[in-house]
Design a protein around this motif. Structure first.
Motif, PDB file in Angstrom:
ATOM      1  N   MET A  16       0.746  -1.038   0.122  1.00 53.00           N
ATOM      2  CA  MET A  16      -0.033   0.251   0.513  1.00 53.00           C
ATOM      3  C   MET A  16       1.105   1.078  -0.159  1.00 53.00           C
ATOM      4  O   MET A  16       1.620   1.281   0.960  1.00 53.00           O
ATOM      5  CB  MET A  16      -1.011   0.586   1.326  1.00 53.00           C
ATOM      6  N   ASP A  17       0.519   2.099  -0.766  1.00 50.49           N
ATOM      7  CA  ASP A  17       1.382   3.046  -1.268  1.00 50.49           C
ATOM      8  C   ASP A  17       0.120   4.389  -0.902  1.00 50.49           C
ATOM      9  O   ASP A  17      -0.658   5.238  -1.639  1.00 50.49           O
ATOM     10  CB  ASP A  17       2.110   3.420  -2.827  1.00 50.49           C
ATOM     11  N   VAL A  18       1.402   5.584  -0.023  1.00 52.67           N
ATOM     12  CA  VAL A  18      -0.132   7.004  -0.190  1.00 52.67           C
ATOM     13  C   VAL A  18       0.734   7.803  -1.486  1.00 52.67           C
ATOM     14  O   VAL A  18       1.609   7.920  -1.443  1.00 52.67           O
ATOM     15  CB  VAL A  18       0.910   7.754   0.936  1.00 52.67           C
ATOM     16  N   ILE A  19      -0.535   7.818  -1.928  1.00 51.33           N
ATOM     17  CA  ILE A  19       0.108   8.895  -3.715  1.00 51.33           C
ATOM     18  C   ILE A  19      -0.656  10.148  -3.019  1.00 51.33           C
ATOM     19  O   ILE A  19      -0.459  11.162  -4.371  1.00 51.33           O
ATOM     20  CB  ILE A  19      -0.328   7.968  -4.934  1.00 51.33           C
ATOM     21  N   THR A  20      -1.102  10.339  -2.319  1.00 50.62           N
ATOM     22  CA  THR A  20      -1.689  12.291  -1.896  1.00 50.62           C
ATOM     23  C   THR A  20      -0.598  13.055  -2.485  1.00 50.62           C
ATOM     24  O   THR A  20      -0.453  13.968  -2.793  1.00 50.62           O
ATOM     25  CB  THR A  20      -2.238  12.069  -0.547  1.00 50.62           C
ATOM     26  N   PRO A  21       0.241  12.867  -2.340  1.00 53.54           N
ATOM     27  CA  PRO A  21       1.838  14.062  -2.669  1.00 53.54           C
ATOM     28  C   PRO A  21       1.900  14.583  -4.276  1.00 53.54           C
ATOM     29  O   PRO A  21       1.115  15.231  -5.029  1.00 53.54           O
ATOM     30  CB  PRO A  21       2.886  14.309  -1.972  1.00 53.54           C
ATOM     31  N   GLN A  22       1.432  13.064  -4.459  1.00 51.31           N
ATOM     32  CA  GLN A  22       1.666  12.951  -6.122  1.00 51.31           C
ATOM     33  C   GLN A  22       0.221  13.707  -6.824  1.00 51.31           C
ATOM     34  O   GLN A  22       0.029  14.778  -7.233  1.00 51.31           O
ATOM     35  CB  GLN A  22       1.817  12.176  -6.863  1.00 51.31           C
ATOM     36  N   VAL A  23      -0.820  13.482  -6.455  1.00 49.38           N
ATOM     37  CA  VAL A  23      -1.984  13.867  -6.721  1.00 49.38           C
ATOM     38  C   VAL A  23      -2.070  15.499  -6.177  1.00 49.38           C
ATOM     39  O   VAL A  23      -2.605  15.407  -7.232  1.00 49.38           O
ATOM     40  CB  VAL A  23      -3.197  13.088  -6.084  1.00 49.38           C
ATOM     41  N   GLU A  24      -1.517  15.625  -5.381  1.00 49.64           N
ATOM     42  CA  GLU A  24      -2.221  17.487  -4.916  1.00 49.64           C
ATOM     43  C   GLU A  24      -0.715  17.690  -6.070  1.00 49.64           C
ATOM     44  O   GLU A  24      -1.654  18.911  -6.164  1.00 49.64           O
ATOM     45  CB  GLU A  24      -1.619  17.361  -3.498  1.00 49.64           C
ATOM     46  N   ALA A  53      -3.135   7.278   6.637  1.00 52.07           N
ATOM     47  CA  ALA A  53      -2.431   6.987   6.641  1.00 52.07           C
ATOM     48  C   ALA A  53      -1.462   6.408   8.679  1.00 52.07           C
ATOM     49  O   ALA A  53      -0.821   7.508   8.685  1.00 52.07           O
ATOM     50  CB  ALA A  53      -1.157   7.852   6.311  1.00 52.07           C
ATOM     51  N   LEU A  54      -2.006   5.520   8.824  1.00 52.30           N
ATOM     52  CA  LEU A  54      -1.377   4.712   9.835  1.00 52.30           C
ATOM     53  C   LEU A  54      -0.242   3.813   9.866  1.00 52.30           C
ATOM     54  O   LEU A  54      -1.752   2.724   8.905  1.00 52.30           O
ATOM     55  CB  LEU A  54      -2.176   5.156  10.952  1.00 52.30           C
ATOM     56  N   GLU A  55       0.926   3.228  10.390  1.00 52.49           N
ATOM     57  CA  GLU A  55       1.131   1.742   9.687  1.00 52.49           C
ATOM     58  C   GLU A  55       0.641   0.788  10.579  1.00 52.49           C
ATOM     59  O   GLU A  55       0.020   0.197   9.944  1.00 52.49           O
ATOM     60  CB  GLU A  55       2.869   1.586  10.614  1.00 52.49           C
ATOM     61  N   CYS A  56      -0.046   1.198  11.750  1.00 53.47           N
ATOM     62  CA  CYS A  56      -0.877   0.025  12.282  1.00 53.47           C
ATOM     63  C   CYS A  56      -2.150  -0.286  11.264  1.00 53.47           C
ATOM     64  O   CYS A  56      -2.641  -1.683  11.361  1.00 53.47           O
ATOM     65  CB  CYS A  56      -1.413   0.341  13.616  1.00 53.47           C
ATOM     66  N   LEU A  57      -2.270   1.077  11.163  1.00 55.95           N
ATOM     67  CA  LEU A  57      -3.784   0.165  10.610  1.00 55.95           C
ATOM     68  C   LEU A  57      -3.937  -0.319   9.246  1.00 55.95           C
ATOM     69  O   LEU A  57      -4.654  -1.179   8.493  1.00 55.95           O
ATOM     70  CB  LEU A  57      -4.735   1.429  10.282  1.00 55.95           C
TER      71      LEU A  57
END
Length: 140
Positions: A16-24, A53-57
Motif C-alpha cells: 500500500m503506497d500513499v500517493i496523496t502528495p503526487q495527486v496534490e 495513513a497509519l502503519e498499524c491501520l
C-alpha cells in the motif's frame, strides 16, 4: 479535462503506497481551481482506496484482505487460460482489487482538494512487483 499519469514501480507482491502528495502536485500543475479530482488505477489487480495513513491501520487492512482472499483457497481463476497461453496465478489480486475499488473522487475548491484531515489516497498493489499506471483526472 486535465489528465496526467502517475507511474509507479512497485516492490512487493502486496503493498500500500500513499500517493496523496503526487495527486496534490498534479492538481496544482493543472491550474484548475474548481471541479472534481478522480484518481483511477488502470490495472485489475490493483486498487485505489482512501484511509488514514497509519502503519498499524495498514497492517490491519492487509490482514483483513488476506482473510477475505487467502492465497491457498481453491480459485477457479487459478487454471490454464488459453487466451493468455499461461496459468492465471493471481486470483487473490483480482479479489483484493474488487474489495478496495479502482478509483476515488474528491471535490476541488479554489485549487485545493477537499478531503478529511485524516484521509490519504492509497495505491494498493496485489500482484507485484510491477510497473503500474494511475490516472489523475481533473474536471472543471
Amino acid at each position: 479535462m486535465y489528465i496526467k499519469p502517475i507511474v509507479l514501480l512497485t516492490k512487493t507482491y502486496n503493498e500500500m503506497d500513499v500517493i496523496t502528495p503526487q495527486v496534490e502536485q498534479i492538481v496544482k500543475e493543472s491550474g484548475i481551481q474548481n471541479g472534481m479530482v478522480t484518481v483511477l488505477t488502470k490495472h485489475t489487480t490493483t486498487g485505489i482506496t482512501v484511509n488514514e495513513a497509519l502503519e498499524c491501520l495498514e497492517s490491519d487492512i492487509a490482514l483483513f484482505l488476506q482473510r477475505q482472499a487467502p492465497e491457498d483457497a481453491p480459485y477457479s481463476h487459478a487454471r490454464m487460460l488459453r487466451d493468455y497461453g499461461s496459468t492465471a496465478g493471481n486470483p487473490t489480486g483480482h479479489l483484493k482489487a474488487y474489495l478496495t475499488g479502482n478509483h476515488c473522487h474528491f471535490p476541488l475548491v479554489e485549487g485545493e482538494m477537499i478531503r478529511g484531515g485524516a484521509q490519504d489516497i492509497y495505491f494498493c498493489e496485489f500482484d507485484g512487483p510491477a510497473k503500474r499506471t494511475i490516472l489523475v483526472m481533473i474536471q472543471e
